[in-house]
Structure formats: C-alpha cells, structure tokens
Scaffold this motif. Structure first.
Motif, PDB file in Angstrom:
ATOM      1  N   LYS A   1      11.429  12.557   1.467  1.00  0.00           N
ATOM      2  CA  LYS A   1      10.832  12.891   0.178  1.00  0.00           C
ATOM      3  C   LYS A   1      10.392  11.649  -0.588  1.00  0.00           C
ATOM      4  O   LYS A   1      10.985  10.577  -0.469  1.00  0.00           O
ATOM      5  CB  LYS A   1      11.821  13.684  -0.676  1.00  0.00           C
ATOM      6  CG  LYS A   1      12.172  15.064  -0.114  1.00  0.00           C
ATOM      7  CD  LYS A   1      13.158  15.769  -1.032  1.00  0.00           C
ATOM      8  CE  LYS A   1      13.536  17.153  -0.495  1.00  0.00           C
ATOM      9  NZ  LYS A   1      14.497  17.836  -1.388  1.00  0.00           N
ATOM     10  N   SER A   2       9.337  11.848  -1.398  1.00  0.00           N
ATOM     11  CA  SER A   2       8.898  10.802  -2.326  1.00  0.00           C
ATOM     12  C   SER A   2       8.430  11.493  -3.598  1.00  0.00           C
ATOM     13  O   SER A   2       8.241  12.710  -3.629  1.00  0.00           O
ATOM     14  CB  SER A   2       7.755   9.984  -1.719  1.00  0.00           C
ATOM     15  OG  SER A   2       6.575  10.755  -1.666  1.00  0.00           O
ATOM     16  N   ASP A   3       8.238  10.724  -4.658  1.00  0.00           N
ATOM     17  CA  ASP A   3       7.803  11.323  -5.921  1.00  0.00           C
ATOM     18  C   ASP A   3       6.308  11.102  -6.162  1.00  0.00           C
ATOM     19  O   ASP A   3       5.851  11.030  -7.304  1.00  0.00           O
ATOM     20  CB  ASP A   3       8.615  10.763  -7.090  1.00  0.00           C
ATOM     21  CG  ASP A   3       8.423   9.254  -7.256  1.00  0.00           C
ATOM     22  OD1 ASP A   3       7.662   8.658  -6.455  1.00  0.00           O
ATOM     23  OD2 ASP A   3       9.026   8.689  -8.177  1.00  0.00           O
ATOM     24  N   SER A   4       5.528  10.966  -5.074  1.00  0.00           N
ATOM     25  CA  SER A   4       4.083  10.773  -5.218  1.00  0.00           C
ATOM     26  C   SER A   4       3.461  11.995  -5.886  1.00  0.00           C
ATOM     27  O   SER A   4       3.875  13.129  -5.653  1.00  0.00           O
ATOM     28  CB  SER A   4       3.445  10.543  -3.843  1.00  0.00           C
ATOM     29  OG  SER A   4       3.685  11.649  -2.998  1.00  0.00           O
ATOM     30  N   GLN A   5       2.435  11.737  -6.708  1.00  0.00           N
ATOM     31  CA  GLN A   5       1.818  12.791  -7.494  1.00  0.00           C
ATOM     32  C   GLN A   5       0.452  13.227  -6.965  1.00  0.00           C
ATOM     33  O   GLN A   5      -0.154  14.138  -7.497  1.00  0.00           O
ATOM     34  CB  GLN A   5       1.655  12.311  -8.954  1.00  0.00           C
ATOM     35  CG  GLN A   5       2.964  11.933  -9.627  1.00  0.00           C
ATOM     36  CD  GLN A   5       3.923  13.117  -9.719  1.00  0.00           C
ATOM     37  OE1 GLN A   5       3.508  14.235 -10.054  1.00  0.00           O
ATOM     38  NE2 GLN A   5       5.191  12.879  -9.414  1.00  0.00           N
ATOM     39  N   TRP A   6      -0.075  12.545  -5.929  1.00  0.00           N
ATOM     40  CA  TRP A   6      -1.401  12.914  -5.442  1.00  0.00           C
ATOM     41  C   TRP A   6      -1.345  14.216  -4.646  1.00  0.00           C
ATOM     42  O   TRP A   6      -0.332  14.578  -4.065  1.00  0.00           O
ATOM     43  CB  TRP A   6      -2.015  11.790  -4.605  1.00  0.00           C
ATOM     44  CG  TRP A   6      -1.044  11.101  -3.693  1.00  0.00           C
ATOM     45  CD1 TRP A   6      -0.536  11.554  -2.522  1.00  0.00           C
ATOM     46  CD2 TRP A   6      -0.462   9.814  -3.904  1.00  0.00           C
ATOM     47  NE1 TRP A   6       0.313  10.646  -1.970  1.00  0.00           N
ATOM     48  CE2 TRP A   6       0.382   9.550  -2.804  1.00  0.00           C
ATOM     49  CE3 TRP A   6      -0.571   8.839  -4.906  1.00  0.00           C
ATOM     50  CZ2 TRP A   6       1.106   8.372  -2.677  1.00  0.00           C
ATOM     51  CZ3 TRP A   6       0.144   7.669  -4.772  1.00  0.00           C
ATOM     52  CH2 TRP A   6       0.974   7.446  -3.675  1.00  0.00           C
TER      53      TRP A   6
ATOM     54  N   ASN B   1       0.853  -1.187   0.000  1.00  0.00           N
ATOM     55  CA  ASN B   1       0.000   0.000   0.000  1.00  0.00           C
ATOM     56  C   ASN B   1       0.890   1.239   0.000  1.00  0.00           C
ATOM     57  O   ASN B   1       1.372   1.682   1.036  1.00  0.00           O
ATOM     58  CB  ASN B   1      -0.911  -0.014   1.228  1.00  0.00           C
ATOM     59  CG  ASN B   1      -1.896   1.138   1.240  1.00  0.00           C
ATOM     60  OD1 ASN B   1      -1.873   2.014   0.362  1.00  0.00           O
ATOM     61  ND2 ASN B   1      -2.760   1.161   2.230  1.00  0.00           N
ATOM     62  N   ILE B   2       1.125   1.814  -1.175  1.00  0.00           N
ATOM     63  CA  ILE B   2       2.084   2.916  -1.283  1.00  0.00           C
ATOM     64  C   ILE B   2       1.518   4.218  -0.716  1.00  0.00           C
ATOM     65  O   ILE B   2       2.274   5.113  -0.362  1.00  0.00           O
ATOM     66  CB  ILE B   2       2.544   3.105  -2.751  1.00  0.00           C
ATOM     67  CG1 ILE B   2       1.355   3.354  -3.693  1.00  0.00           C
ATOM     68  CG2 ILE B   2       3.346   1.898  -3.203  1.00  0.00           C
ATOM     69  CD1 ILE B   2       1.768   3.606  -5.136  1.00  0.00           C
ATOM     70  N   LYS B   3       0.192   4.321  -0.592  1.00  0.00           N
ATOM     71  CA  LYS B   3      -0.370   5.496   0.080  1.00  0.00           C
ATOM     72  C   LYS B   3       0.026   5.504   1.549  1.00  0.00           C
ATOM     73  O   LYS B   3       0.425   6.534   2.101  1.00  0.00           O
ATOM     74  CB  LYS B   3      -1.897   5.502  -0.039  1.00  0.00           C
ATOM     75  CG  LYS B   3      -2.452   6.008  -1.351  1.00  0.00           C
ATOM     76  CD  LYS B   3      -3.963   6.105  -1.226  1.00  0.00           C
ATOM     77  CE  LYS B   3      -4.624   6.475  -2.544  1.00  0.00           C
ATOM     78  NZ  LYS B   3      -6.099   6.501  -2.407  1.00  0.00           N
ATOM     79  N   ALA B   4      -0.118   4.326   2.205  1.00  0.00           N
ATOM     80  CA  ALA B   4       0.235   4.226   3.618  1.00  0.00           C
ATOM     81  C   ALA B   4       1.724   4.491   3.821  1.00  0.00           C
ATOM     82  O   ALA B   4       2.135   5.172   4.771  1.00  0.00           O
ATOM     83  CB  ALA B   4      -0.138   2.848   4.156  1.00  0.00           C
ATOM     84  N   ALA B   5       2.544   3.959   2.908  1.00  0.00           N
ATOM     85  CA  ALA B   5       3.990   4.183   3.013  1.00  0.00           C
ATOM     86  C   ALA B   5       4.320   5.664   2.863  1.00  0.00           C
ATOM     87  O   ALA B   5       5.149   6.212   3.605  1.00  0.00           O
ATOM     88  CB  ALA B   5       4.712   3.360   1.948  1.00  0.00           C
ATOM     89  N   ASP B   6       3.653   6.332   1.915  1.00  0.00           N
ATOM     90  CA  ASP B   6       3.920   7.752   1.700  1.00  0.00           C
ATOM     91  C   ASP B   6       3.472   8.593   2.896  1.00  0.00           C
ATOM     92  O   ASP B   6       4.097   9.605   3.227  1.00  0.00           O
ATOM     93  CB  ASP B   6       3.207   8.223   0.431  1.00  0.00           C
ATOM     94  CG  ASP B   6       3.636   9.635   0.020  1.00  0.00           C
ATOM     95  OD1 ASP B   6       4.848   9.902   0.019  1.00  0.00           O
ATOM     96  OD2 ASP B   6       2.752  10.457  -0.270  1.00  0.00           O
TER      97      ASP B   6
END
Length: 715
Positions: free
Chosen positions: A625-630, A611-616
């Motif tokens: 930092k992360s490269d999430s776009q949401w 679950n990359i949302k939870a990780a972010d």
C-alpha cells in the motif's frame, strides 16, 4: 632645333607637372578619406552586395546504437550579435530605458560575467557603432538562445532591434565518451570528420549541399531555393550502449586498482561478428582514463600466450599431435637452440610430464614451443602457412581508419637455400606469441571463430543506413573463412579452452552461473631500441575467450598494459572478463516484477527518494500500500520527483518542488535519479560510493550556475 623657345616651353611643362602632382595628392587624400571617415558607409555597401548565390549546409546524419539510441547527433548552436546601428531612435530609446534589465538578464543566463561587466561591454560596442558586436564569446545551445531572445530589444525583429545570430550544426554525443574512438568526432564546428565511423562513413553522413538565390526586395533579401540540400543519412551501428557502459566501467575499475597504463576490451557477438562494445582507455597525466587512441584496432603487439591457441590449433589440424601426446617439460627450464625457454613456475620445479591439453591449461611455454619446434623445425614455412590457414593472420579490412593488419613473417630462403629472415630460435618463440605483431581485434576474431565452430566472421560495426526511418542500405554479416580448421580440431580446442577456465590458469574469468572458455596471456612489452632490458618491465596482459561455453553467444578479449609486477593475464584481465560476462548474461534474465514478491512477507520496504511514480508502480505490483493520490489513468512514463517515507502498513509519498533554476535536494535518492535530476538542470555530477545520496556538495535551494560541479557522496 633653332626654333625651340626654351623660355616659353619649360614653364608650360612645369605647370603641367604641378597640376598632375596636385591631382595625385587629391586622389590619395580621397582614398585616405574613404578608408577612414567613410569606412563604415562603404562596409555597409559591401554587405549589401554579397553574392546572389549562397550554399546551404545539410544536416549531418545521426549515429545510432543497435537499439536506436543516439550516439552522435547534430544539434543547432548559435553565435549571437548586436547591430547597434539598426532600428534608429525608437530602438535607442528602448535600449537606454531597458539596458539595466537586459544586463541583469544576460548575467542570469551567463553567470560568469556580472551585470556591470555586461553593461560596460555593451555600451562600448554601442559607442563605436558596431554592426556585428558579439554578445557572448562562445557558441550557445538552443535552450540558451531562446532565453536570450526573450530579453528586451533582443525579442524585436532583426531590423528593428539589431539582434542577429549565426547558426551552426554542432556534433554532440548524448552518452559522452562511450565508444568515442569508434563512433568518431568532427573538427570543432566544421563539418569535417576526424576519425572513427564519422570519418569512414563521412560521405553517407554528410549529405549534399544546397543552393539558394538571394533576391533583394526593398530593405531585405528573399531566399529563393535553387537546389535543396539533401540531409545526411543515419548509421545504425552494432554497439550496445548498456554493454559498452558495462565493459568500460569494469575495465576502468581494474585499471585504477592495479595502476594500469592502457586497457582494451572488445565484445563480439559470436554468430554475426557484431561488435557490441569496444573500449580503449589510456591513462592521462592527471590520473584519469580516457579514449585517446583506438588501440583495439591499431595496437599491433606481441600477443603473448593467447597466441598459443593458434599454434596448437595448427598442430591439431595437421594431425601431428592429439591431446594425449605427452611433453617432458622437466623442471621448467629447457635449452632451445642456444637460449633458455622457461615456464612461469620454473622456480617452483616446473610441470614435469604433461599432455597437450594440460599444456594450454597451465600455459606452458616449454610444452608449446617443444611441439612446434619438433614437428615444424625443419619446415617452418608449413607452420606459418598453418597460421595463415586458421585465420590469425587475416587482414580484416575493417571500415575504420587506423586499422593495422597482423604481421606474421613467412620464412624466406635465398638462392643457396639459406633462410634470410629466420633463425633457429624464431619458431619456438613465435609459437608462444613473440616475434609477431597482432592487434586485439584480430585475436578476438580468431577466438570468435573457435566459438562459432570454425566459421570466421568479419567484425561488423554498422548494420544499416537509414533515412527518415527507411532502410537505404544493409550490411549483412560477412563470413571471412567458412572453416578455419577441421571440425574435430575445433571441437578439441573448445574442450581445452573450457578446461583452461574450469581447472587451469583462467579460473578468475569463470562464473558459477554458466560455463566460460578462454585463454590467458602475459607478455613482456619491448621498449623499442631498449628492448626488454630497459629497467622496469612493461607487461601486456590478456584474456581472450567466449561465453557461455556450451552455447557460445559472445566472445571477448580484455587487454591491459602495466608496468612492473605483479602482472597476471588471468588474475587481472580475467577479472574484467568475468565482470563483463556476468553483467552481459544477467541482462538476458527477464523476470517479472511479481517474482520479487514474497507471499509470506508483510514487511513494508524502505523506498529511496526520487521518482515516486516509478516507486509506486513497483509497490503496486508487489501489493504494498501507498498513499498516492493519482488515479488509475496516471502516466507512469513521466517522472514525479519527491520523497518516500516508510510507515507501519504503507509507504507515504510527498512531491517536491523542482524549479529548473534551483538546485533540488537529492539526499536519499539513488544515483540514477539524482544524476538525472541534477544534470537535467545543467550541473555536472560526480558520484563517490554506492547506495543512497548521503550528501551533495552543491547545496539544495541555491541558484544553479551553468557548468557548476556537484559531488554526490553515497552510502
């Protein structure tokens, strides 16, 4: 008589007999014709003449955990049929045209049967003109039912297409076997309770039947409600799902390690008597451990050394000894009324002279039996009355079918003043936990009272009865005994039990993080008529206690039955107690995610796939930092599955395709995400090892076959 004309009368009788015979043959022939040729017609007529009044079943109430999670719930299941005589030529033409696509669709939904097998099977029912031809031999859930209804012909109305069904209320436990024997179950698809809370509170859960009047209008019936069904109410139990899972895993791990046969755990809240976890495991023929019998409440046995606490509490409460009283145990063997009483270390020279406190710390049989025999030998009734007084003999009157109250016999004299049911050896052996029959639930209730400063609470399994979120009934904590012994005696026993763990045989049950108090127990198990001399010896290993010792919150008992040596209550049951205690206490440590951040570190962590949302979310709180776009308004409660790659200064995320009918790639994920992702698609999952998923036995990208098993290898 002279006027009787035989030649005229007899032909008439013969003609009448022939006519009656022919009429009888015609009646029988007509009956056979109706039973065979016209059978289908009259069956349809009978179907149209069903009872005008039909009972309507209510929905059975749910059983909830202490925090409102579903532990047992009624969900709809369906049996599906086809009426091949419904719909006429229009339906038949569509059927002939769409039969192949129907069979392909059924095969996709039910992979166990090929499309060709479905075609042969359905055509057979069509040729016979069957009205209620089963499409599938088992019940199906709602999701599968909706998929079937999407197929050609099946999506038509009942009268136009012939597809119809029977609906059932099936009982399901979202947490599987957790607390199964306590929560209970029903007999198959019937709304008939078998055991556990389902049976004990059946009248509350069941609800009341309704009644409808079926009125025929043209070619169909209209249902007119007469009495509406009253759905069952919900039960809110005291069970904590997380504690139950923790206790079960800790127990099963130890049972596998030592090849145990039976395991029991009861975890109770000290102040209220709430049973937070209750585990009953029995080894099956295939080596697995399952809940088969609720031994926690029904397995009366000789408890062994955990009973010594009750014996000494009676002595302390009566004031016949104090902790300074010294007992000469010698070299570990002492003659006692014609039998030898032995300590566990008699081969190593025994304990010599020890006081009352040390006697419990090292669990000396000689020390306990000597004190009880010396001060109660001439009046054993007083000792047994003391046991009744401190509550170890209390009938708890539990709301669970199968509970068996303790058996501790009272000495009885005959008219001559001689004991009828008593021998000189009965008292010393009873004092160390033999010649009594006590279930684990009674033992932990007694220890819970010691932790509760002498107030004995009745074990509570159900807190409330709910209906549509409103409380209909509340079951308050119930006090059985306001004080089981003098406060001074309770305080002394609390100190002794703490020393049993800190400096006695119960060390393995202790923790470095908080204080633990309790008592070990190891008893030989009698094998019926064979007694204790049947070859291999079975042992009942126990540890009963509470934690944290300075401010008790939970009491717990762990019991294990195994064959042969080694066998140690402290070394085996105590280990399980240790894992449960530390696991429960760790749940109360509520730390903010910011506390996990090291302000001096600039290292980018290795993030698992899943679950990359939870990780972010976690990375954001750690300022990584992360490269999430949401955007900032993203809903983190809805999972988004993908992979995570660690780079020099950030973590890169990539979402993955998650088709519900295709096996996802779960390599690199943690066990929780991987199991959720696979089971939500109908796969059964087994996990081996810990860490990340290294390999999955059911390959990624393969179409999911219902009921298939995927084994995950972790490292």
């Amino acid at each position: 008589m002279g006027n009787f004309k035989n030649d005229k009368i007899m032909p008439r009788y013969f003609a009448l007999a022939v006519i009656l015979t022919l009429v009888s043959i015609a009646i029988v022939a007509k009956a056979v014709y109706i039973m065979t040729v016209k059978k289908q017609y009259w069956t349809e007529v009978a179907d149209r003449l069903k009872s005008d009044s039909v009972e309507v079943k209510p929905t059975r109430g749910n059983i909830l955990s202490c925090d409102g999670q579903l532990m047992a719930s009624s969900i709809p299941e369906y049996r599906i049929f086809m009426d091949f005589l419904a719909g006429g030529e229009k339906k038949d033409s569509i059927w002939r045209e769409k039969l192949d696509s129907i069979c392909d669709g059924l095969h996709a939904i039910f992979p166990d049967k090929s499309a060709e097998e479905f075609k042969t099977y359905l055509e057979e029912g069509r040729k016979k003109g069957r009205r209620s031809y089963p499409i599938w031999h088992k019940r199906i859930d709602y999701a599968t039912f909706t998929e079937v209804k999407k197929l050609p012909v099946f999506r038509m109305s009942k009268y136009a297409g012939g597809f119809h069904w029977e609906e059932f209320n099936a009982r399901r436990r979202p947490f599987g076997s957790l607390a199964q024997r306590t929560v209970g179950d029903l007999f198959g698809g019937k709304d008939t309770a078998r055991f556990g809370l389902e049976l004990s509170y059946d009248s509350i859960l069941r609800g009341k039947m309704g009644l409808i009047h079926r009125r025929k209008t043209q070619y169909k019936y209209t249902n007119v409600p007469v009495v509406l069904p009253v759905d069952g109410a919900d039960l809110e139990t005291t069970i904590d799902v997380n504690m139950q899972d923790l206790a079960e895993r800790a127990l099963v791990d130890e049972l596998k390690e030592i090849n145990g046969d039976v395991g029991v755990v009861i975890l109770m809240e000290v102040a209220t008597g709430d049973v937070k976890a209750i585990v009953n495991m029995v080894k099956c023929d295939d080596g697995s451990y399952n809940e088969i019998i609720n031994k926690a409440i029904s397995h009366r046995c000789e408890p062994g050394s955990v009973f010594k606490v009750a014996s000494f509490l009676v002595a302390l409460d009566d004031g016949v000894v104090d902790t300074s009283y010294v007992i000469h145990t010698g070299s570990g063997v002492m003659p006692m009324h014609g039998r030898e009483m032995k300590d566990h270390n008699w081969r190593r020279g025994g304990y010599q002279d020890i006081n009352v406190a040390r006697t419990l710390e090292v669990s000396s049989n000689i020390g306990v039996s000597h004190v009880i025999d010396k001060f109660y030998g001439s009046n054993p009734e007083k000792y047994v009355q003391g046991l009744y007084r401190v509550g170890i003999h209390e009938d708890l009157k539990l709301p669970l079918v199968g509970y068996l109250p303790p058996i501790i016999r009272m000495p009885v004299k005959n008219k001559r003043g001689q004991y009828e049911n008593w021998s000189k050896t009965a008292l010393p052996w009873m004092s160390i936990g033999y010649e009594t029959q006590i279930a684990p639930i009674n033992t932990v209730t007694f220890y819970n009272a010691i932790a509760n400063n002498g107030k004995m609470m009745k074990p509570r399994f159900v807190k409330r009865v709910l209906k549509n979120g409103e409380t209909l009934m509340t079951f308050e904590p119930e006090v059985i005994k306001q004080q089981i012994a003098r406060p001074e005696a309770i305080k002394t026993m609390q100190t002794i039990l703490e020393h049993v763990v800190s400096q006695g045989l119960g060390k393995r049950a202790g923790s470095k993080m908080f204080k633990v108090a309790g008592k070990t127990g190891t008893a030989q198990v009698s094998k019926g008529k064979a007694g204790y001399k049947s070859g291999v010896v079975d042992y009942w290993l126990s540890f009963a206690g509470y934690f944290p010792a300075d401010k008790p919150r939970y009491s717990c008992i762990v019991c294990i039955q195994k064959s042969g040596l080694p066998a140690s209550g402290g070394g085996m049951s105590g280990v399980v107690f240790h894992h449960i205690a530390e696991g429960v206490m760790s749940r109360s440590l509520k730390l903010s995610v910011e506390n996990a951040r090291d302000t001096l570190s600039v290292m980018v962590p290795d993030v698992k796939n899943g679950n990359i949302k939870a990780a972010d979310f976690v990375l954001g709180n750690l300022n990584i930092k992360s490269d999430s776009q949401w955007g900032e308004d993203i809903d983190f409660s809805q999972p988004l599955w993908g992979t995570a790659t660690r780079k020099t200064d950030k973590v890169s995320f990539n979402s993955m395709r998650t088709d519900m009918n295709i096996t996802p790639d779960v390599t690199g994920m943690g066990a929780r995400d991987a199991v959720f992702l696979l089971e939500s698609r109908g796969l059964k999952v087994k996990v081996h090892g810990r860490g990340k998923v290294k390999a999955q036995s059911y390959p990624a990208g393969r179409a999911i076959a219902k009921g298939a098993v995927c084994t995950l290898t972790m490292e």
